[in-house]
Design a protein around this motif. Structure first.
Motif, PDB file in Angstrom:
ATOM      1  N   GLY A 122     -24.783 -18.937  34.387  1.00  0.00           N
ATOM      2  CA  GLY A 122     -25.218 -19.520  33.597  1.00  0.00           C
ATOM      3  C   GLY A 122     -23.213 -20.542  33.226  1.00  0.00           C
ATOM      4  O   GLY A 122     -22.992 -21.207  33.484  1.00  0.00           O
ATOM      5  N   GLN A 123     -22.456 -19.098  33.447  1.00  0.00           N
ATOM      6  CA  GLN A 123     -20.996 -19.528  33.425  1.00  0.00           C
ATOM      7  C   GLN A 123     -20.525 -19.019  34.631  1.00  0.00           C
ATOM      8  O   GLN A 123     -20.538 -19.145  35.887  1.00  0.00           O
ATOM      9  CB  GLN A 123     -21.096 -17.565  33.149  1.00  0.00           C
ATOM     10  CG  GLN A 123     -21.246 -18.062  31.544  1.00  0.00           C
ATOM     11  CD  GLN A 123     -20.141 -16.214  31.453  1.00  0.00           C
ATOM     12  OE1 GLN A 123     -20.246 -15.245  31.712  1.00  0.00           O
ATOM     13  NE2 GLN A 123     -20.975 -16.062  30.212  1.00  0.00           N
ATOM     14  N   PRO A 124     -19.597 -20.214  34.897  1.00  0.00           N
ATOM     15  CA  PRO A 124     -18.245 -20.552  35.470  1.00  0.00           C
ATOM     16  C   PRO A 124     -17.678 -18.768  36.405  1.00  0.00           C
ATOM     17  O   PRO A 124     -18.278 -17.875  35.461  1.00  0.00           O
ATOM     18  CB  PRO A 124     -17.103 -21.011  34.711  1.00  0.00           C
ATOM     19  CG  PRO A 124     -17.875 -22.012  33.862  1.00  0.00           C
ATOM     20  CD  PRO A 124     -18.252 -20.969  33.562  1.00  0.00           C
ATOM     21  N   TYR A 125     -17.407 -19.105  37.811  1.00  0.00           N
ATOM     22  CA  TYR A 125     -17.852 -17.730  38.259  1.00  0.00           C
ATOM     23  C   TYR A 125     -15.763 -17.065  37.917  1.00  0.00           C
ATOM     24  O   TYR A 125     -15.079 -17.549  37.860  1.00  0.00           O
ATOM     25  CB  TYR A 125     -17.218 -17.953  40.205  1.00  0.00           C
ATOM     26  CG  TYR A 125     -16.833 -16.777  40.197  1.00  0.00           C
ATOM     27  CD1 TYR A 125     -17.325 -15.569  40.999  1.00  0.00           C
ATOM     28  CD2 TYR A 125     -15.423 -16.167  40.707  1.00  0.00           C
ATOM     29  CE1 TYR A 125     -17.661 -14.398  41.604  1.00  0.00           C
ATOM     30  CE2 TYR A 125     -14.970 -15.249  41.658  1.00  0.00           C
ATOM     31  CZ  TYR A 125     -16.161 -14.066  41.668  1.00  0.00           C
ATOM     32  OH  TYR A 125     -15.430 -12.961  42.511  1.00  0.00           O
ATOM     33  N   ARG A 126     -16.064 -15.389  37.533  1.00  0.00           N
ATOM     34  CA  ARG A 126     -14.598 -15.350  37.095  1.00  0.00           C
ATOM     35  C   ARG A 126     -14.433 -14.133  38.052  1.00  0.00           C
ATOM     36  O   ARG A 126     -14.554 -12.918  37.892  1.00  0.00           O
ATOM     37  CB  ARG A 126     -14.609 -15.254  35.369  1.00  0.00           C
ATOM     38  CG  ARG A 126     -15.278 -16.371  34.738  1.00  0.00           C
ATOM     39  CD  ARG A 126     -14.696 -15.961  33.222  1.00  0.00           C
ATOM     40  NE  ARG A 126     -14.543 -14.735  32.761  1.00  0.00           N
ATOM     41  CZ  ARG A 126     -15.588 -13.969  31.469  1.00  0.00           C
ATOM     42  NH1 ARG A 126     -16.457 -14.663  32.376  1.00  0.00           N
ATOM     43  NH2 ARG A 126     -15.255 -12.207  32.008  1.00  0.00           N
ATOM     44  N   GLY A 127     -12.697 -14.364  38.112  1.00  0.00           N
ATOM     45  CA  GLY A 127     -12.908 -13.054  38.612  1.00  0.00           C
ATOM     46  C   GLY A 127     -12.168 -12.128  38.515  1.00  0.00           C
ATOM     47  O   GLY A 127     -12.498 -10.527  39.225  1.00  0.00           O
ATOM     48  N   ASP A 128     -11.599 -12.214  37.631  1.00  0.00           N
ATOM     49  CA  ASP A 128     -11.123 -10.995  36.041  1.00  0.00           C
ATOM     50  C   ASP A 128     -12.909 -10.079  35.427  1.00  0.00           C
ATOM     51  O   ASP A 128     -12.558  -8.992  35.946  1.00  0.00           O
ATOM     52  CB  ASP A 128     -10.473 -11.495  35.179  1.00  0.00           C
ATOM     53  CG  ASP A 128     -11.102 -12.801  34.234  1.00  0.00           C
ATOM     54  OD1 ASP A 128     -11.893 -12.918  34.510  1.00  0.00           O
ATOM     55  OD2 ASP A 128     -11.118 -12.689  33.343  1.00  0.00           O
ATOM     56  N   ALA A 129     -13.555 -11.511  35.849  1.00  0.00           N
ATOM     57  CA  ALA A 129     -15.177 -10.486  34.637  1.00  0.00           C
ATOM     58  C   ALA A 129     -15.496  -9.578  36.464  1.00  0.00           C
ATOM     59  O   ALA A 129     -16.017  -8.505  35.941  1.00  0.00           O
ATOM     60  CB  ALA A 129     -15.578 -11.545  35.402  1.00  0.00           C
ATOM     61  N   VAL A 183      -9.019 -18.131  40.140  1.00  0.00           N
ATOM     62  CA  VAL A 183     -10.065 -17.761  40.534  1.00  0.00           C
ATOM     63  C   VAL A 183     -11.478 -17.326  39.432  1.00  0.00           C
ATOM     64  O   VAL A 183     -12.094 -17.486  39.278  1.00  0.00           O
ATOM     65  CB  VAL A 183     -10.120 -16.710  41.474  1.00  0.00           C
ATOM     66  CG1 VAL A 183     -11.427 -15.385  41.845  1.00  0.00           C
ATOM     67  CG2 VAL A 183      -9.460 -16.613  42.698  1.00  0.00           C
ATOM     68  N   ASN A 184     -10.823 -16.930  38.118  1.00  0.00           N
ATOM     69  CA  ASN A 184     -10.654 -15.878  37.056  1.00  0.00           C
ATOM     70  C   ASN A 184     -11.312 -18.065  36.244  1.00  0.00           C
ATOM     71  O   ASN A 184     -12.172 -17.481  34.666  1.00  0.00           O
ATOM     72  CB  ASN A 184     -10.104 -15.802  36.304  1.00  0.00           C
ATOM     73  CG  ASN A 184      -9.567 -14.650  36.955  1.00  0.00           C
ATOM     74  OD1 ASN A 184     -10.161 -13.843  37.582  1.00  0.00           O
ATOM     75  ND2 ASN A 184      -8.043 -14.376  36.372  1.00  0.00           N
ATOM     76  N   ARG A 185     -11.512 -18.891  36.839  1.00  0.00           N
ATOM     77  CA  ARG A 185     -11.957 -20.253  35.950  1.00  0.00           C
ATOM     78  C   ARG A 185     -12.717 -20.685  37.018  1.00  0.00           C
ATOM     79  O   ARG A 185     -13.365 -22.283  36.947  1.00  0.00           O
ATOM     80  CB  ARG A 185     -10.628 -20.882  35.192  1.00  0.00           C
ATOM     81  CG  ARG A 185     -10.071 -20.516  34.469  1.00  0.00           C
ATOM     82  CD  ARG A 185      -8.378 -20.959  34.359  1.00  0.00           C
ATOM     83  NE  ARG A 185      -8.140 -20.467  33.527  1.00  0.00           N
ATOM     84  CZ  ARG A 185      -7.205 -19.329  33.074  1.00  0.00           C
ATOM     85  NH1 ARG A 185      -7.260 -18.145  33.837  1.00  0.00           N
ATOM     86  NH2 ARG A 185      -7.100 -18.948  32.133  1.00  0.00           N
ATOM     87  N   GLY A 186     -12.996 -19.837  37.767  1.00  0.00           N
ATOM     88  CA  GLY A 186     -14.189 -20.427  39.115  1.00  0.00           C
ATOM     89  C   GLY A 186     -14.323 -21.214  39.477  1.00  0.00           C
ATOM     90  O   GLY A 186     -15.222 -21.494  40.888  1.00  0.00           O
ATOM     91  N   TYR A 187     -12.125 -20.827  40.259  1.00  0.00           N
ATOM     92  CA  TYR A 187     -12.618 -21.399  41.712  1.00  0.00           C
ATOM     93  C   TYR A 187     -12.432 -20.373  42.974  1.00  0.00           C
ATOM     94  O   TYR A 187     -11.843 -20.044  43.793  1.00  0.00           O
ATOM     95  CB  TYR A 187     -11.430 -22.281  42.004  1.00  0.00           C
ATOM     96  CG  TYR A 187     -10.913 -23.214  41.322  1.00  0.00           C
ATOM     97  CD1 TYR A 187     -11.818 -24.751  41.469  1.00  0.00           C
ATOM     98  CD2 TYR A 187     -11.230 -23.518  40.164  1.00  0.00           C
ATOM     99  CE1 TYR A 187     -11.900 -25.689  40.446  1.00  0.00           C
ATOM    100  CE2 TYR A 187     -10.875 -24.127  38.614  1.00  0.00           C
ATOM    101  CZ  TYR A 187     -11.990 -26.079  39.171  1.00  0.00           C
ATOM    102  OH  TYR A 187     -11.746 -26.838  38.171  1.00  0.00           O
TER     103      TYR A 187
END
Length: 767
Positions: free
Chosen positions: A303-310, A241-245
């Motif tokens: 513009g950034q991949p989705y990051r759950g931690d962010a 999830v922290n890498r966009g999935y």
């Protein structure tokens, strides 16, 4: 015929059934009410008669009837002391006949290896099984099953527990638990099915559970635990999830054990989904008119991949900012709007501040040794004030930095019936605050130097410091007694006293009888100028005497001949310290700085001695920490005399440039003695990383180090070409007997006459 009210059943619940049955019998068996003339008790062996009399619902002179008899049986069985109780009525006398339960004489274990005996005895006693407690077979059976369950939680699937009850004299029993623990089942294989975006080895490196390796005898990470597996699954989910999935899912988890119960296989089936890119950030709800301040806290950008931690971090920041304004129950939800065709997502943060609250009361719990005031005086959130999340976090960190507690947590509790008030509970867990430190170093000539200190940082729970240090190295011996009162005044001004006696002998001194002695004392005060900064002021006295001429280095001989064998000084000190590290024991983030200036103006020797140190800790990666240290020392004469040689800085060894022998850097006397210098530079870098196979265990880490530095004389020019350098590897272990640090290195820049000390270690023991 006497009337008998009895129950011969062993269990209290069954006895109550008998009581009800007797009460329901025809009136022919009922006791006619009468006035009690006397009460007798029979069958007691250990129980005090007063315990029985206190439980009875009737006294001499009361009217006795069937209801009171039934109540007596219920009350006596409720004590848990008796296996059978009867009440016999004879000529107006109630005779209470009891059969006492056996009492546990001892609780023993046979074959116990996996658990600590004392901890197991304590848990059993809490469950009602212990020396001096009544024996209850049902409790013992439940304890046996619980012990088996604990073995299963440690992957000992073949463990067997057999309980033996041995009657002994005076109606007592010995309880023995015999364990056949067997071998622990090991995880032989972990598979992740469905992974394509990342390699299986990359994902498994994040797991706490591992297959057997050379270090798993210590970490035990190859033993299956459902709790650890659940944690690893969450780690796996967070990694994706922290890498966009965003739509990552775990379809199934299968755990299989071999027929001999020795091998475990784990198979995890996953669906990665597609990679989503954030195309917009929206804020909805009540942001207290400070929308720009909240938007600046957003950790995601279009513009950034989705990051759950962010996203989670943004929610935390929002809640902290709401908390600073008293809205402790603010709710912030993150709602992604997904466009699967374009693999895009818009993140909307919906916020509701709820109600504003203030703190009614602050409570402290868990401090079995430390006084309440020691904890309360570190708090910056006050009672009857608006709830301030930033002040509460600062307060928690200040309590943690005391170093007295292993855990510090702050819990917020709502006040029933009052929606705008909360109570804060500071829960701490005491840890040993005494320290016995032993250090040693080995040179190429097999010489050994020892240092030792005994310290107590929380004397009698007062928060005061008391220390005694002893150094027995060949070149320097010292005895130092120190005490610090961190709250000498209610405003947090500290006061410290030092009494010391030091002797030193520069390395390569020609005679063992030569030495420099320095007795003295000092007092200093620390004034806090902020929650992070403290300024120190102090004054001291010391008398330095240069010993006999037998073996004296030439530079000391000339100083003694010109200015006398004894010099007296009253040094004034001023210093500053700022500590912003996240931990004093194993920091991973933050900065530490200190500056100290010592000067003597009105005595035999007049000088200024300055020392500045800065440390910076940087998280390089999830499990890597880079530590940087720089230290500069400078000394200068202020009067007609030259800079006092006995105030020189020294370099080399632990805390300086490792690999070089302790205090061996700097100017060399014509006699060959190392006498240090008036100027010093140290530069150190350490890269910490976990030991392979230990997972995220921070108690055991390896590190690579590089040290650069040297010491120069008062008239000597600082030249970078004369810098010494070294590099090597080390091991840091928070062992059961205390912190242990090992290092082994080699010189990178050295001179032919340098003394090399490749291996060094230090170990501390808590008590």
């Amino acid at each position: 015929m006497p009337s008998v009210f009895t129950s011969g059943l062993l269990r209290p619940t069954a006895a109550l059934v008998a009581v009800v049955a007797v009460c329901a019998m025809p009136s022919a068996f009922a006791v006619e009410p009468f006035v009690l003339k006397d009460i007798r008790i029979e069958g007691l062996q250990r129980t005090d008669p007063g315990t029985v009399f206190a439980a009875l619902p009737f006294r001499i002179g009361d009217t006795y009837n069937d209801e009171k008899a039934a109540a007596a049986l219920r009350a006596l069985f409720a004590t848990g002391l008796f296996s059978d109780v009867r009440v016999v009525v004879e000529d107006g006398v109630a005779v209470v006949i009891v059969d006492e339960r056996p009492v546990i004489a001892t609780v023993n274990f046979a074959g116990l290896k996996e658990f600590e005996k004392d901890a197991l005895l304590k848990s059993l006693k809490d469950a009602g099984i212990g020396e001096g407690l009544p024996f209850d077979k049902a409790l013992v059976d439940r304890a046996e099953q619980e012990i088996k369950r604990q073995y299963l939680s440690r992957s000992l699937y073949g463990a067997e527990v057999v309980t033996t009850i041995t009657p002994i004299e005076r109606n007592r029993v010995n309880v023995t638990f015999t364990m056949n623990e067997g071998e622990a089942a090991r995880i032989r294989e972990i598979r992740i099915v469905g992974a394509s975006a990342f390699s299986e080895s990359t994902l498994l490196d994040r797991f706490e559970l591992t297959t057997p390796s050379w270090l798993t005898w210590y970490t035990k990470s190859d033993r299956y635990s459902r709790a650890k597996l659940n944690g690893d699954l969450e780690t796996l989910r967070a990694y994706y999830v922290n890498r966009g999935y965003l739509e990552f899912a775990i379809d199934s988890t299968q755990v299989t054990i071999s027929p001999d119960k020795q091998d475990i296989s784990i198979a995890i089936s996953i669906r990665e989904g597609q990679l989503y890119t954030v195309t917009g950030i929206r804020l909805e709800g009540d942001f207290l008119g400070r929308e720009d301040a909240f938007r600046a806290l957003v950790g995601l950008q279009p513009g950034q991949p989705y990051r759950g931690d962010a996203v989670t971090e943004t929610q935390r920041r929002f809640n902290e900012l709401y908390g600073q304004y008293g809205y402790t129950f603010a709710r912030v939800d993150a709602r992604p709007e997904i466009d699967r065709d374009k693999a895009q997502a818009i993140i909307t943060f919906v916020a509701s501040p709820q109600r504003r609250v203030y703190v009614r009361r602050i409570e402290v719990s868990g401090n079995t040794r430390t006084r309440d005031e020691v904890i309360r005086r570190e708090f910056r959130q006050f009672e009857a004030a608006w709830y301030d999340g930033a002040r509460i976090k600062l307060s928690r960190n200040r309590v943690d930095r005391l170093g007295f507690f292993g855990e510090v947590d702050v819990e917020t509790r709502e006040v029933p019936g009052v929606p705008d008030q909360v109570d804060l509970v500071i829960a701490v867990k005491e840890k040993p605050t005494g320290n016995l430190l032993v250090g040693a170093g080995f040179s190429s000539a097999d010489r050994l130097s020892l240092t030792a200190s005994i310290k107590q940082e929380n004397v009698f729970g007062s928060g005061n410091y008391l220390g005694l240090e002893l150094n027995t190295s060949k070149s320097s011996r010292s005895f130092v007694f120190s005490t610090v009162d961190p709250y000498f005044t209610i405003d947090g001004v500290s006061r410290a006293f030092d009494i010391f006696y030091r002797t030193s002998r520069p390395l390569n001194s020609l005679g063992d009888s030569y030495q420099i002695t320095t007795p003295g004392a000092a007092m200093r005060f620390g004034v806090p100028f902020s929650d992070y900064d403290t300024v120190f002021f102090g004054i001291g006295w010391e008398r330095t005497q240069i010993g006999t001429t037998a073996g004296i280095p030439n530079s000391y001989f000339l100083y003694r001949q010109q200015f006398g064998e004894a010099s007296q000084a009253f040094p004034l000190t001023i210093g500053w310290a700022r500590d912003g590290r996240d931990s004093a024991l194993a920091p991973t983030l933050g900065r530490y700085q200190r500056l100290n200036v010592e000067t003597s103006l009105f005595s035999d020797v007049r000088y200024m001695r300055t020392n500045y140190q800065i440390q910076q800790f940087l998280p390089v990666a999830s499990q890597l920490t880079l530590g940087l240290n720089a230290e500069v020392g400078y000394g200068k004469a202020l009067g007609s005399r030259p800079y006092p040689i006995f105030k020189n800085f020294y370099g080399g060894g632990l805390g300086s440039v490792r690999v070089f022998e302790q205090n061996s850097l700097g100017a060399i006397d014509p006699t060959g003695a190392f006498i240090g210098g008036a100027r010093k530079i140290n530069l150190n870098a350490e890269l910490y990383l976990p030991v392979p196979g230990s997972g995220n265990d921070k108690s055991l880490r390896i590190f690579a180090f590089t040290d650069v530095g040297n010491v120069w004389g008062d008239e000597e020019r600082i030249n970078t070409s004369t810098l010494r350098a070294s590099a090597g590897l080390g091991l840091s272990w928070l062992s059961p007997v205390g912190p242990l640090k090992l290092s082994y290195g080699a010189p990178l820049r050295s001179q032919p006459n340098d003394r090399i000390q490749r291996f060094q270690f230090q170990i501390g023991t808590a008590f």
